[in-house]
Design a protein around this motif. Structure first.
Motif, mmCIF file in Angstrom:
data_model
loop_
_atom_site.group_PDB
_atom_site.id
_atom_site.type_symbol
_atom_site.label_atom_id
_atom_site.label_comp_id
_atom_site.label_asym_id
_atom_site.label_seq_id
_atom_site.Cartn_x
_atom_site.Cartn_y
_atom_site.Cartn_z
ATOM 1 N N GLN A 92 0.814 -1.210 0.000
ATOM 2 C CA GLN A 92 0.000 0.000 0.000
ATOM 3 C C GLN A 92 0.852 1.266 0.000
ATOM 4 O O GLN A 92 0.322 2.364 -0.092
ATOM 5 C CB GLN A 92 -0.920 0.008 1.235
ATOM 6 C CG GLN A 92 -1.834 -1.198 1.335
ATOM 7 C CD GLN A 92 -2.750 -1.337 0.132
ATOM 8 O OE1 GLN A 92 -3.330 -0.359 -0.330
ATOM 9 N NE2 GLN A 92 -2.881 -2.556 -0.379
ATOM 10 N N ASN A 93 2.166 1.107 0.100
ATOM 11 C CA ASN A 93 3.017 2.291 0.242
ATOM 12 C C ASN A 93 4.359 2.058 -0.454
ATOM 13 O O ASN A 93 5.419 2.212 0.148
ATOM 14 C CB ASN A 93 3.233 2.596 1.730
ATOM 15 C CG ASN A 93 3.793 3.984 1.952
ATOM 16 O OD1 ASN A 93 3.520 4.904 1.188
ATOM 17 N ND2 ASN A 93 4.597 4.141 2.990
ATOM 18 N N THR A 94 4.300 1.702 -1.742
ATOM 19 C CA THR A 94 5.526 1.336 -2.448
ATOM 20 C C THR A 94 6.287 2.538 -3.007
ATOM 21 O O THR A 94 7.490 2.434 -3.251
ATOM 22 C CB THR A 94 5.217 0.380 -3.611
ATOM 23 O OG1 THR A 94 4.304 1.022 -4.516
ATOM 24 C CG2 THR A 94 4.620 -0.921 -3.107
ATOM 25 N N LEU A 95 5.615 3.669 -3.218
ATOM 26 C CA LEU A 95 6.291 4.802 -3.857
ATOM 27 C C LEU A 95 7.482 5.317 -3.052
ATOM 28 O O LEU A 95 8.549 5.550 -3.628
ATOM 29 C CB LEU A 95 5.293 5.931 -4.133
ATOM 30 C CG LEU A 95 4.329 5.692 -5.300
ATOM 31 C CD1 LEU A 95 3.385 6.875 -5.465
ATOM 32 C CD2 LEU A 95 5.092 5.457 -6.597
ATOM 33 N N PRO A 96 7.360 5.517 -1.734
ATOM 34 C CA PRO A 96 8.544 5.957 -0.981
ATOM 35 C C PRO A 96 9.691 4.966 -1.072
ATOM 36 O O PRO A 96 10.861 5.359 -1.169
ATOM 37 C CB PRO A 96 8.021 6.088 0.454
ATOM 38 C CG PRO A 96 6.555 6.310 0.306
ATOM 39 C CD PRO A 96 6.158 5.483 -0.877
ATOM 40 N N THR A 97 9.374 3.670 -1.048
ATOM 41 C CA THR A 97 10.416 2.651 -1.166
ATOM 42 C C THR A 97 11.067 2.713 -2.536
ATOM 43 O O THR A 97 12.296 2.652 -2.663
ATOM 44 C CB THR A 97 9.827 1.247 -0.939
ATOM 45 O OG1 THR A 97 9.229 1.199 0.351
ATOM 46 C CG2 THR A 97 10.910 0.186 -1.041
ATOM 47 N N ARG A 98 10.255 2.832 -3.569
ATOM 48 C CA ARG A 98 10.799 2.913 -4.925
ATOM 49 C C ARG A 98 11.716 4.118 -5.073
ATOM 50 O O ARG A 98 12.798 4.033 -5.653
ATOM 51 C CB ARG A 98 9.662 2.999 -5.950
ATOM 52 C CG ARG A 98 10.133 2.831 -7.397
ATOM 53 C CD ARG A 98 9.045 3.201 -8.373
ATOM 54 N NE ARG A 98 8.787 4.638 -8.371
ATOM 55 C CZ ARG A 98 7.852 5.226 -9.107
ATOM 56 N NH1 ARG A 98 7.060 4.499 -9.861
ATOM 57 N NH2 ARG A 98 7.688 6.533 -9.067
ATOM 58 N N ASP A 99 11.299 5.251 -4.535
ATOM 59 C CA ASP A 99 12.117 6.459 -4.638
ATOM 60 C C ASP A 99 13.432 6.302 -3.886
ATOM 61 O O ASP A 99 14.494 6.718 -4.363
ATOM 62 C CB ASP A 99 11.349 7.663 -4.094
ATOM 63 C CG ASP A 99 10.169 8.048 -4.974
ATOM 64 O OD1 ASP A 99 10.104 7.570 -6.127
ATOM 65 O OD2 ASP A 99 9.311 8.822 -4.508
ATOM 66 N N ALA A 100 13.362 5.705 -2.699
ATOM 67 C CA ALA A 100 14.576 5.517 -1.906
ATOM 68 C C ALA A 100 15.537 4.562 -2.596
ATOM 69 O O ALA A 100 16.753 4.796 -2.631
ATOM 70 C CB ALA A 100 14.214 4.993 -0.516
ATOM 71 N N CYS A 101 14.998 3.494 -3.168
ATOM 72 C CA CYS A 101 15.855 2.522 -3.849
ATOM 73 C C CYS A 101 16.428 3.095 -5.137
ATOM 74 O O CYS A 101 17.575 2.809 -5.500
ATOM 75 C CB CYS A 101 15.079 1.242 -4.124
ATOM 76 S SG CYS A 101 14.654 0.337 -2.618
#
Length: 267
Positions: A92-101
């Motif tokens: 439900q909250n993949t965008l912050p993870t994608r940006d960090a990675c």
């Protein structure tokens, strides 16, 4: 991850092999990265890097990856790493993870080029500037290879590859055409990085003719093609929508034109 300090291009070993083997290895790598990111908030470096011989051809887009049984460097399959990585986190909250990675991967030559070519959205001016600057940092090693991108059998130099992928950015943000590709990309990135809303609007206007040329199915084409209408809508566009189109990528502008056309249809 640390910046690679080498003139030779090095790629993770999991990106080489047949289509099936790279698919499997990239997924395992993504799960490994995702587990460490979930626990520690960092992305591990690849376990094994391999120096790519000068002139080696890299498959940089899935549309040209048609010889699945032939071992090759499959740069585009970094996408499998990202998919598996995101499978390990809160769906439900993949965008912050994608940006960090992405920030971690931009510190490598292969990651910088992958994210520049994939153009994962939203492709804002700020995000595009970071991606271009990352590629420019690794320009020398990336020049060692050639790249298959969108046209089967056509191996590009790095300069040709970046023209194929970013001619729109150079036209929108560095219309001065008498400089080298490297110089124009550097200038475009610098201007995008510090762009005001008005700067973005002017860049959008420079790319609107290209977008309109591919938006011939609009029901209210004449209305949405009117510069006064466009400026009025761009000026009042909310921050979320504006960020999405602020880099002036034609595909995003077509999306914007389509939205405007739909709004006129329901009025």
């Amino acid at each position: 991850m640390r910046h690679e300090q080498t003139a030779a291009l090095q790629l993770p070993s999991f990106l080489h092999g047949t289509f099936r083997s790279v698919q499997q290895k990239a997924r395992r790598e993504g799960l490994r990265c995702g587990e460490q990111y979930r626990v520690e908030g960092t992305v591990p470096a690849p376990r094994q890097m391999v120096e790519v011989p000068p002139g080696e051809v890299l498959v940089a887009h899935d549309v040209v990856d048609i010889q699945h049984e032939r071992p090759a460097w499959r740069l585009h399959m970094v996408s499998n790493v990202m998919d598996a990585l995101l499978d390990t986190v809160d769906q439900q909250n993949t965008l912050p993870t994608r940006d960090a990675c992405e920030a971690f991967f931009l510190e490598t030559a292969w990651g910088a080029l992958y994210f520049a070519l994939a153009q994962m959205g939203p492709v804002s001016a700020t995000r595009t500037a970071k991606r271009l600057q990352a590629v420019l940092r690794f320009w020398e090693p990336l020049q060692c290879a050639r790249y298959l991108f969108k046209k089967v059998g056509m191996a590009h130099t790095l300069e040709e590859l970046m023209v194929a992928a970013y001619d729109w950015a150079m036209d929108a943000w560095c219309p001065e055409g008498d400089a080298s590709v490297h110089e124009r990309l550097a200038m475009a990135a610098e201007r995008m990085e510090r762009a005001t809303r008005e700067d973005c609007i002017e860049a959008i206007f420079r790319e609107m003719p290209r977008a309109l040329a591919h938006a011939d199915k609009l029901k209210h084409w004449k209305r949405v093609a009117d510069p006064d209408f466009q400026r009025e809508r761009l000026t009042t566009l909310d921050s979320w929508f504006f960020e999405r189109v602020s880099a002036a990528r034609p595909g995003d502008l077509i999306w914007l034109l389509t939205n405007w056309d739909h709004e006129l249809e329901v009025q």
